[in-house]
Design an enzyme around this catalytic site. Sequence first.
Site, short mmCIF file in Angstrom:
data_model
loop_
_atom_site.label_atom_id
_atom_site.label_comp_id
_atom_site.label_asym_id
_atom_site.label_seq_id
_atom_site.Cartn_x
_atom_site.Cartn_y
_atom_site.Cartn_z
N ARG A 293 0.83 -1.21 0.00
CA ARG A 293 0.00 0.00 0.00
C ARG A 293 0.86 1.25 0.00
NH1 ARG A 293 -4.74 -2.26 4.12
NH2 ARG A 293 -5.98 -3.21 2.46
N TYR A 435 -6.24 -0.63 -6.82
CA TYR A 435 -5.71 -1.89 -6.28
C TYR A 435 -5.08 -1.75 -4.91
CZ TYR A 435 -1.41 -0.78 -9.10
OH TYR A 435 -0.32 -0.21 -9.69
N GLU A 436 -4.81 -2.92 -4.31
CA GLU A 436 -4.42 -3.05 -2.89
C GLU A 436 -5.51 -2.53 -1.96
OE1 GLU A 436 -2.00 -4.84 -2.69
OE2 GLU A 436 -0.97 -4.53 -4.58
N GLY A 437 -6.75 -2.65 -2.37
CA GLY A 437 -7.88 -2.11 -1.61
C GLY A 437 -8.19 -0.73 -2.14
N GLN A 442 -9.56 2.03 1.96
CA GLN A 442 -8.48 2.58 2.78
C GLN A 442 -9.04 3.60 3.77
OE1 GLN A 442 -5.37 1.36 2.43
NE2 GLN A 442 -6.11 0.09 0.77
#
Length: 585
Positions: A293, A435-437, A442
Amino acid sequence: MNPYQAPLKDMQFLLEQVFDAQATWEQLPAMADVVDMDTALAILDEANKISRDLLHPLNRSGDEQGVVHKGNDIITPDGFKEVYQQFSEGGWVGLCGESDFGGMGMPKMLGVLVDEMNYSSCNSFTLYNSLTAGAALCINAHANDELKQTYLPNLYSGQWAGAMDMTEPHAGSDLKGIRTKAEPLDDGSYSITGNKIFITGGDHDLTENVIHLVLAKLPGSKGISLFIVPKISVNADGSLGESNGVTVGSIEHKMGLKASATCVMNYDNAKGFLVGEPDRGLVCMFTMMNYERLAIGLQGLGNAQAAYQMASDYAKERLQGVAAAGSATGATSDPIIVHGDVRRMLLTIRAMTEAGRALSVYTGKQLDLAKYASGDVQAKAARYVGLLTPVSKAFLTDRGLDATVMGQQVFGGHGYIRETGIEQFVRDTRIAQIYEGTNGIQAIDFLGRKITYDNVVTLTEFVAEVNASLAQLTQANAEHKAMVSQVFAELLTTANYVNDNKKTQPALVNSCAVDFLDAFGYALYGYFWLLMADKASSHEDKTFAAQKQFVADFYMDKLLSKSQYHLSQVNQGDKSIMAMPAEMF
């Protein structure tokens, strides 16, 4: 366009004067004998050459050529394989990796700056080594010694690559619904069967093996476990064996990052090895996810820096119109840098990018302290890592896309065509918010887990530290200090409002989280600008000091108030957001 040139003076300024990296490293035994400022600056200088001379030339050609799925092979664009070999031989994949397994053991404070350079130069290339570094981090943190010895040296050396395999067609951010199965085998390994989508670097021709970290479910378990699944099996002596039942179903056809292989992965009785404890796969994976992240935040930051350089150069060269007060030279047209709106965009990009770089180094510092310090220092740093990680990912990528769009706007019509190159950065940056959440996730993590979960204790502690630091700034504008302190006070008031009402208004956090994260981001950047302006006042380069003060004044006059705007949105609550019935949408 001019080649990318890393902002080395800004990077050195942050390390030496703003965050006193040398003092941090000296207090950490694991760092004291590994790195000093001379070493760090030498690494940055060499990284600049690598990013400028090797990576940057691949950016445009890689975008135009893209990756190719041919038979069972994924073929990267021309030049990628050769440059990756040079990059790996230089030790850059293992820059922050564990020295016990062949990594260089450098601090994250330094690593974030190298990552920024690489993303500024070529996003697609950098994703391959970034995922590998993250996979190695996860293995080092959670795998047993045998797995570490088997996989880490070749990952850090760049001989093998790593990939993170979580998402399935029916299970994106909500991973509890994954269907990939892991069946125990008599030899203690597992047979992995299933498929994943959106796997960055899932396969390619840059390395001889790809090591997948795969989330799967054990028989009869509702939990999720994590497994190392190599593309090519690894023999007991470390040599490569046969294909391991890991294949690419297809590659994704994307808006940007066309030289990055994003794959649909299939596992057909592939042999895997458990990482950590059964049903604790998400805990293990989030060790990698948190670093990724931050890395993705750096993608947004790096693209913003590249966009600024391109737009600034163009604005000083492109002749169009005459200055509002008349041309100082009597020319019939002036460079567009004289126009107020162009200056507004360039100053916004610069103000957000330089403060974003400060955020990345500060977050890197907290990661180093959380890993290598002890006692209360380590505990506080770990809390701050939790607080800052979702902000680093979401705020850096949201503002990164803003910066690339503004940079494109400076080019006018020329920004919309491929020849200038700026439109590629808009396309490449867009995915970083997803991406990555996604950034909404977040923000929910930030407000729901990092702010209100402990009843605002960590945020209160952080704000107290900011105020203590502000009090020590002797050269900063007193009015600006009061403005930043006031914004943080309002931030705390709003956080407590959300905390007090989170149970009676269950949709409040979800509805208002993005605004709260943005409010925090703009407030934090205000603090960083005061800190940078104060430290720059004693810089030996008076032009550098003046530049910092000009941009700091712009931030305070034009951008800090965005924090209060976003807080006003949070304080309006969730009623109008949740009122309309779903069927009316």
